[in-house]
Design a protein around this motif. Structure first.
Motif, PDB file in Angstrom:
ATOM      1  N   LYS A 131       0.815  -1.222   0.000  1.00  0.00           N
ATOM      2  CA  LYS A 131       0.000   0.000   0.000  1.00  0.00           C
ATOM      3  C   LYS A 131       0.845   1.267   0.000  1.00  0.00           C
ATOM      4  CE  LYS A 131      -4.327  -1.581   1.990  1.00  0.00           C
ATOM      5  NZ  LYS A 131      -5.354  -1.288   3.005  1.00  0.00           N
ATOM      6  N   ASN A 132       2.182   1.142  -0.049  1.00  0.00           N
ATOM      7  CA  ASN A 132       3.069   2.310  -0.005  1.00  0.00           C
ATOM      8  C   ASN A 132       2.666   3.291   1.082  1.00  0.00           C
ATOM      9  OD1 ASN A 132       4.737   1.528  -2.159  1.00  0.00           O
ATOM     10  ND2 ASN A 132       3.221   2.266  -3.630  1.00  0.00           N
ATOM     11  N   PRO A 133       2.797   2.883   2.329  1.00  0.00           N
ATOM     12  CA  PRO A 133       2.332   3.750   3.416  1.00  0.00           C
ATOM     13  C   PRO A 133       3.068   5.088   3.488  1.00  0.00           C
ATOM     14  CG  PRO A 133       3.493   1.825   4.287  1.00  0.00           C
ATOM     15  CD  PRO A 133       3.381   1.641   2.811  1.00  0.00           C
ATOM     16  N   MET A 134       2.327   6.119   3.857  1.00  0.00           N
ATOM     17  CA  MET A 134       2.884   7.450   4.053  1.00  0.00           C
ATOM     18  C   MET A 134       3.682   7.493   5.353  1.00  0.00           C
ATOM     19  SD  MET A 134       0.819  11.067   4.507  1.00  0.00           S
ATOM     20  CE  MET A 134       0.687  11.483   2.763  1.00  0.00           C
ATOM     21  N   PHE A 135       3.172   6.786   6.359  1.00  0.00           N
ATOM     22  CA  PHE A 135       3.785   6.779   7.680  1.00  0.00           C
ATOM     23  C   PHE A 135       4.474   5.444   7.944  1.00  0.00           C
ATOM     24  CE2 PHE A 135       0.375   9.869   7.942  1.00  0.00           C
ATOM     25  CZ  PHE A 135       1.003  10.939   8.559  1.00  0.00           C
ATOM     26  N   SER A 136       5.551   5.492   8.689  1.00  0.00           N
ATOM     27  CA  SER A 136       6.239   4.247   9.052  1.00  0.00           C
ATOM     28  C   SER A 136       5.335   3.435   9.973  1.00  0.00           C
ATOM     29  CB  SER A 136       7.557   4.567   9.774  1.00  0.00           C
ATOM     30  OG  SER A 136       7.289   5.065  11.079  1.00  0.00           O
ATOM     31  N   LEU A 137       5.652   2.182  10.123  1.00  0.00           N
ATOM     32  CA  LEU A 137       4.890   1.313  11.018  1.00  0.00           C
ATOM     33  C   LEU A 137       4.893   1.873  12.443  1.00  0.00           C
ATOM     34  CD1 LEU A 137       3.278  -1.295  11.291  1.00  0.00           C
ATOM     35  CD2 LEU A 137       5.439  -2.492  11.663  1.00  0.00           C
ATOM     36  N   GLU A 138       6.048   2.318  12.887  1.00  0.00           N
ATOM     37  CA  GLU A 138       6.160   2.865  14.242  1.00  0.00           C
ATOM     38  C   GLU A 138       5.302   4.123  14.401  1.00  0.00           C
ATOM     39  OE1 GLU A 138       8.781   1.964  12.271  1.00  0.00           O
ATOM     40  OE2 GLU A 138       9.199   0.096  13.346  1.00  0.00           O
ATOM     41  N   GLU A 139       5.280   4.981  13.391  1.00  0.00           N
ATOM     42  CA  GLU A 139       4.467   6.196  13.448  1.00  0.00           C
ATOM     43  C   GLU A 139       2.981   5.848  13.502  1.00  0.00           C
ATOM     44  OE1 GLU A 139       6.966   9.557  10.958  1.00  0.00           O
ATOM     45  OE2 GLU A 139       6.097   7.878   9.818  1.00  0.00           O
ATOM     46  N   ARG A 140       2.578   4.863  12.710  1.00  0.00           N
ATOM     47  CA  ARG A 140       1.174   4.466  12.692  1.00  0.00           C
ATOM     48  C   ARG A 140       0.751   3.865  14.035  1.00  0.00           C
ATOM     49  NH1 ARG A 140       0.733   0.538   8.503  1.00  0.00           N
ATOM     50  NH2 ARG A 140       2.963   0.632   8.123  1.00  0.00           N
ATOM     51  N   VAL A 141       1.600   3.028  14.602  1.00  0.00           N
ATOM     52  CA  VAL A 141       1.299   2.442  15.915  1.00  0.00           C
ATOM     53  C   VAL A 141       1.127   3.547  16.949  1.00  0.00           C
ATOM     54  CG1 VAL A 141       2.279   1.078  17.814  1.00  0.00           C
ATOM     55  CG2 VAL A 141       2.336   0.175  15.477  1.00  0.00           C
ATOM     56  N   GLU A 142       2.041   4.514  16.946  1.00  0.00           N
ATOM     57  CA  GLU A 142       1.987   5.611  17.912  1.00  0.00           C
ATOM     58  C   GLU A 142       0.715   6.443  17.712  1.00  0.00           C
ATOM     59  OE1 GLU A 142       2.069   9.456  19.435  1.00  0.00           O
ATOM     60  OE2 GLU A 142       2.542   9.224  17.310  1.00  0.00           O
ATOM     61  N   MET A 143       0.352   6.743  16.473  1.00  0.00           N
ATOM     62  CA  MET A 143      -0.846   7.540  16.205  1.00  0.00           C
ATOM     63  C   MET A 143      -2.102   6.798  16.656  1.00  0.00           C
ATOM     64  SD  MET A 143      -0.262   9.556  12.587  1.00  0.00           S
ATOM     65  CE  MET A 143       0.101   8.129  11.586  1.00  0.00           C
ATOM     66  N   VAL A 144      -2.173   5.513  16.332  1.00  0.00           N
ATOM     67  CA  VAL A 144      -3.344   4.715  16.698  1.00  0.00           C
ATOM     68  C   VAL A 144      -3.477   4.657  18.221  1.00  0.00           C
ATOM     69  CG1 VAL A 144      -4.290   2.373  16.684  1.00  0.00           C
ATOM     70  CG2 VAL A 144      -3.411   3.376  14.561  1.00  0.00           C
ATOM     71  N   GLU A 145      -2.388   4.392  18.892  1.00  0.00           N
ATOM     72  CA  GLU A 145      -2.424   4.309  20.349  1.00  0.00           C
ATOM     73  C   GLU A 145      -2.846   5.650  20.974  1.00  0.00           C
ATOM     74  OE1 GLU A 145       1.107   3.272  23.059  1.00  0.00           O
ATOM     75  OE2 GLU A 145      -0.025   1.409  22.687  1.00  0.00           O
ATOM     76  N   ARG A 146      -2.271   6.728  20.494  1.00  0.00           N
ATOM     77  CA  ARG A 146      -2.587   8.054  21.030  1.00  0.00           C
ATOM     78  C   ARG A 146      -4.069   8.394  20.838  1.00  0.00           C
ATOM     79  NH1 ARG A 146       0.442  11.368  17.784  1.00  0.00           N
ATOM     80  NH2 ARG A 146      -1.348  11.672  16.463  1.00  0.00           N
ATOM     81  N   LEU A 161      -6.660   6.250  20.261  1.00  0.00           N
ATOM     82  CA  LEU A 161      -7.670   5.291  20.718  1.00  0.00           C
ATOM     83  C   LEU A 161      -7.604   4.906  22.184  1.00  0.00           C
ATOM     84  CD1 LEU A 161      -7.704   2.942  17.621  1.00  0.00           C
ATOM     85  CD2 LEU A 161      -9.217   4.852  18.147  1.00  0.00           C
ATOM     86  N   LYS A 162      -6.449   5.027  22.795  1.00  0.00           N
ATOM     87  CA  LYS A 162      -6.321   4.603  24.189  1.00  0.00           C
ATOM     88  C   LYS A 162      -7.308   5.326  25.104  1.00  0.00           C
ATOM     89  CE  LYS A 162      -2.987   3.304  27.636  1.00  0.00           C
ATOM     90  NZ  LYS A 162      -1.608   3.173  27.999  1.00  0.00           N
ATOM     91  N   PRO A 163      -7.508   6.650  24.964  1.00  0.00           N
ATOM     92  CA  PRO A 163      -8.484   7.332  25.828  1.00  0.00           C
ATOM     93  C   PRO A 163      -9.901   6.768  25.697  1.00  0.00           C
ATOM     94  CG  PRO A 163      -7.083   8.929  24.724  1.00  0.00           C
ATOM     95  CD  PRO A 163      -6.792   7.596  24.096  1.00  0.00           C
ATOM     96  N   LEU A 164     -10.274   6.328  24.498  1.00  0.00           N
ATOM     97  CA  LEU A 164     -11.609   5.743  24.307  1.00  0.00           C
ATOM     98  C   LEU A 164     -11.747   4.452  25.098  1.00  0.00           C
ATOM     99  CD1 LEU A 164     -11.991   6.121  20.427  1.00  0.00           C
ATOM    100  CD2 LEU A 164     -12.982   7.567  22.198  1.00  0.00           C
ATOM    101  N   ALA A 165     -10.730   3.599  25.023  1.00  0.00           N
ATOM    102  CA  ALA A 165     -10.760   2.327  25.740  1.00  0.00           C
ATOM    103  C   ALA A 165     -10.794   2.560  27.249  1.00  0.00           C
ATOM    104  CB  ALA A 165      -9.551   1.482  25.353  1.00  0.00           C
ATOM    105  N   GLU A 166     -10.032   3.538  27.712  1.00  0.00           N
ATOM    106  CA  GLU A 166     -10.019   3.853  29.143  1.00  0.00           C
ATOM    107  C   GLU A 166     -11.386   4.361  29.594  1.00  0.00           C
ATOM    108  OE1 GLU A 166      -6.703   6.543  29.466  1.00  0.00           O
ATOM    109  OE2 GLU A 166      -5.251   4.893  29.546  1.00  0.00           O
ATOM    110  N   GLU A 167     -12.015   5.167  28.756  1.00  0.00           N
ATOM    111  CA  GLU A 167     -13.340   5.708  29.076  1.00  0.00           C
ATOM    112  C   GLU A 167     -14.374   4.587  29.226  1.00  0.00           C
ATOM    113  OE1 GLU A 167     -16.493   8.230  26.484  1.00  0.00           O
ATOM    114  OE2 GLU A 167     -14.495   9.124  26.644  1.00  0.00           O
TER     115      GLU A 167
END
Length: 169
Positions: free
Chosen positions: A44-59, A61-67
Motif C-alpha cells: 500500500k506504499n504507506p505514508m507513515f512508518s509502522l512505528e508512526e502508525r502504531v503511535e498515532m493509533v495508540e494516542r 484510541l487509548k483514551p476511548l478504551a479507558e473511558e
C-alpha cells in the motif's frame, strides 16, 4: 461462566480516520479486550512508518478504551491475519464495512480465514453514514492536492499528514 472475549481490529491505519475510530468505539462495547493490529502492508506504499502508525493509533484510541473500561493494546504485525489472531488469542475479528465493494472483498477474506481457523469469528460493523466515504487512501490524496482533511481525521492526524507532505516537498 462467560468466555473472555478478545477482539482484533486489523488494518494499515495509514492514517487512522474518523471511520476507524467509529468502528473502534462500537467494537469496544462488544469485547472484554480489543487489540488493534497495525499491519505492515508495504504493497500500500504507506505514508507513515509502522512505528508512526502504531503511535498515532495508540494516542488516538487509548483514551476511548479507558473511558469504556476495556483492556486495550496496539500491536504491529507482519504475518497472515489468522496467525496473528491465534497468537493474540482473539475470539473475534472486527471489520468495518463502508460499501458493497468492501463487502465483496471482506466476504472472500472471511471465507478464506474460516478455512484457516473456523474458531475465530468475523464481525462486521456497518460504517456510520457520516464516514462511509472516508478511506485513508482518499484522505492522503485530498491532502496531497491541498484539500482540507479536517472533516475526515482527528486534528492531530491532519497535522501529521500535512507535516509529512511538507517534508516530502
Amino acid at each position: 461462566m462467560s468466555k473472555y472475549r478478545i477482539g482484533l481490529y486489523p488494518g494499515t491505519f495509514d492514517p487512522i480516520t474518523n471511520g476507524h475510530i467509529d468502528i473502534v468505539k462500537r467494537g469496544l462495547r462488544l469485547v472484554d479486550k480489543l487489540i488493534i493490529g497495525v499491519a505492515t502492508n508495504p504493497s500500500k506504499n504507506p505514508m507513515f512508518s509502522l512505528e508512526e502508525r502504531v503511535e498515532m493509533v495508540e494516542r488516538e484510541l487509548k483514551p476511548l478504551a479507558e473511558e469504556v473500561g476495556v483492556d486495550f493494546e496496539v500491536q504491529q504485525f507482519d504475518e497472515l491475519l489468522m496467525h496473528f489472531a491465534e497468537k493474540v488469542n482473539a475470539t473475534v475479528i472486527i471489520r468495518g464495512l463502508r460499501a458493497v465493494a468492501d463487502f465483496e472483498y471482506e466476504f472472500q477474506m472471511t471465507g478464506m480465514n474460516y478455512q484457516i481457523n473456523p474458531n475465530i469469528e468475523t464481525l462486521f460493523l456497518m460504517a456510520d453514514p457520516r464516514y462511509q466515504t472516508i478511506a485513508s487512501k482518499l484522505v492522503k490524496e485530498v491532502a496531497l492536492y491541498g484539500g482540507e482533511i479536517a472533516p475526515f481525521v482527528p486534528a492531530t492526524i491532519a497535522e501529521a499528514v500535512r507535516a509529512k507532505i511538507a517534508d516530502a516537498k
